[in-house]
Design an enzyme around this catalytic site. Structure first.
Site, mmCIF file in Angstrom:
data_model
loop_
_atom_site.group_PDB
_atom_site.id
_atom_site.type_symbol
_atom_site.label_atom_id
_atom_site.label_comp_id
_atom_site.label_asym_id
_atom_site.label_seq_id
_atom_site.Cartn_x
_atom_site.Cartn_y
_atom_site.Cartn_z
ATOM 1 N N GLY A 114 0.715 -1.212 -0.158
ATOM 2 C CA GLY A 114 -0.241 0.332 0.244
ATOM 3 C C GLY A 114 0.787 1.215 -0.112
ATOM 4 N N ALA A 137 -2.278 -4.211 8.048
ATOM 5 C CA ALA A 137 -2.010 -5.195 6.560
ATOM 6 C C ALA A 137 -3.392 -4.435 5.771
ATOM 7 C CB ALA A 137 -1.038 -6.417 5.972
ATOM 8 N N GLU A 138 -3.897 -3.478 6.184
ATOM 9 C CA GLU A 138 -4.566 -2.488 5.049
ATOM 10 C C GLU A 138 -4.700 -2.595 3.717
ATOM 11 O OE1 GLU A 138 -2.160 0.722 4.680
ATOM 12 O OE2 GLU A 138 -2.720 -0.823 6.508
ATOM 13 N N ASP A 139 -3.218 -2.960 2.629
ATOM 14 C CA ASP A 139 -2.912 -3.088 1.667
ATOM 15 C C ASP A 139 -3.538 -3.732 1.452
ATOM 16 O OD1 ASP A 139 -1.638 -3.639 3.428
ATOM 17 O OD2 ASP A 139 0.481 -2.945 2.091
ATOM 18 N N PHE A 140 -3.113 -5.302 1.662
ATOM 19 C CA PHE A 140 -3.544 -6.890 0.974
ATOM 20 C C PHE A 140 -4.915 -6.920 1.471
ATOM 21 C CE2 PHE A 140 -4.198 -10.849 2.794
ATOM 22 C CZ PHE A 140 -3.933 -11.893 1.915
#
Length: 394
Positions: free
Chosen positions: A209, A233-236
């Site tokens: 992210g 790990a908000e991007d994942f």
């Protein structure tokens, strides 16, 4: 005795198969890098381009922050806004942002201070006001250490096809001086790039992210930022939410040019250890698979298995393994750099050896201490990627 022999044969075949698989990963990464990275952008002048809302979460400053932020004001793109989300009104980055807004009055830029507490993730809390104020459907979440070229945003937007919901950039680094900077470039151009590019080629979610362009209405359909604020790990999970609904991910032609001031080697290893902890929580199988996919450890296993199965000299096998791995890593780094390396070959050898021989140490450190210290807090991860705050740094 027969059971022991069959067991050893089973392990030998498993390690030999894994060894062959890793060579496939090497070649897939090199192929994908040659195919997708650093391509020329050909966009007819009359082609309409959508507006983009760029969200910049900021906490603190370093010596490169001003030039990194200024690169966003200098982009050659017809319509975009800059939304600076700053942790609190005492943050030193406010001074830099205000100077740049005064210097470039024709650029649409706004400052949001304080964030909104909607979950455990401090980055999402920081970005929330800017996200709510975004006036375009395409949003680019870009970390403070990213430096843009004039055509980087154009490159990302033109990769956003009708069936694509997220365009991400492969992490890499700008040319900087010092051993820590060399180590970062070697890591992101070899070990990290190998997994990133090969995963992208076969359609595995590998999104990071630090620089990702997304369709805002699709995130809103999934519950907005609030739905992802319980993860670190908000991007994942952004990417997973989109893929689960049938949308595609695409890698940009340009890598993400990380340009934060080079840190000490220990700080860099702490960062890599933090990423490892996140992977362990989200994909527990990596606890076993990750260490045996590293050059040093896999070479030992492959040497034993080839000796056991075919009576090959293990010393010769290990030398072949290490030399080929080294050469393929150097080739991949040159592809990603797309030009001359900013350091001598001897410096590459030293940084590469240091990275490979300390990889298992970083892995063990991540496994031994699962808590994550990030920004202003300390967090404990649960299986599946959920996080809870352990304590807050005063």
């Amino acid at each position: 005795m027969g059971l022991l022999i069959y067991t050893l044969y089973g392990f030998a075949i498993f390690f030999f198969s894994g060894w062959i698989f890793i060579w496939l990963v090497h070649f897939l990464a090199i192929f994908n890098g040659k195919m997708k990275l650093h391509k020329k952008i050909n966009v007819p002048a009359e082609t309409p381009l959508p507006g983009v809302s760029i969200i910049k979460p900021l906490v603190g400053i370093d010596s490169n922050l001003f030039i990194n932020l200024e690169s966003f004001f200098l982009m050659n793109y017809p319509q975009f806004e800059l939304l600076f989300c700053i942790h609190d009104d005492n943050d030193a980055s406010i001074m830099f942002v205000k100077r740049l807004i005064d210097k470039y009055p024709n650029v649409d830029a706004k400052i949001f201070i304080g964030g909104s507490k909607i979950g455990i993730n401090p980055k999402i809390n920081n970005m929330k006001p800017g996200y709510d104020a975004a006036k375009y459907d395409l949003i680019l979440i870009s970390d403070s250490g990213i430096r843009m070229k004039e055509d980087t945003l154009l490159d990302m937007v033109t990769s956003m096809k009708e069936d694509v919901a997220l365009v991400h950039q492969m992490p890499f680094t700008c040319d900087r001086k010092g051993f820590a900077a060399t180590l970062e470039k070697v890591y992101f151009g070899t070990a990290h790039a190998r997994i990133y590019l090969s995963a992208d080629l076969v359609g595995v979610n590998c999104c990071t992210g630090m620089s990702a362009l997304m369709r805002k209405h699709l995130l809103d359909e999934a519950g907005g930022l609030e739905a992802f604020a319980r993860y670190l790990a908000e991007d994942f999970f952004f990417a997973k939410s989109l893929v689960d609904r049938g949308w595609k991910l695409r890698i940009s032609s340009q890598p993400a040019w990380q340009n934060a001031a080079p840190l000490a080697v220990q700080s860099f290893q702490n960062r890599i250890s933090r990423w490892a902890k996140l992977r362990f929580a989200m994909v527990p199988s990596t606890i076993i698979l990750e260490p045996i996919s590293e050059c040093v450890f896999l070479g030992i296993l492959a040497s034993w298995s080839l000796n056991f199965l075919f009576q090959f000299d293990p010393f010769v096998v290990y030398l072949f393994h290490a030399l080929l791995w080294f050469l393929l890593d150097y080739a991949l780094l040159c592809i990603i750099q797309n030009g001359s390396l900013p350091f001598a070959k001897t410096e590459f050898v030293i940084a590469w050896c240091f990275r490979e021989f300390t990889a298992v140490i970083v892995f063990l450190k991540a496994l031994w201490d699962p808590e994550i210290k990030w920004r202003t807090g300390t967090y404990k991860l649960k299986w599946g990627g959920l996080a809870e705050e352990v304590k807050t740094k005063l």
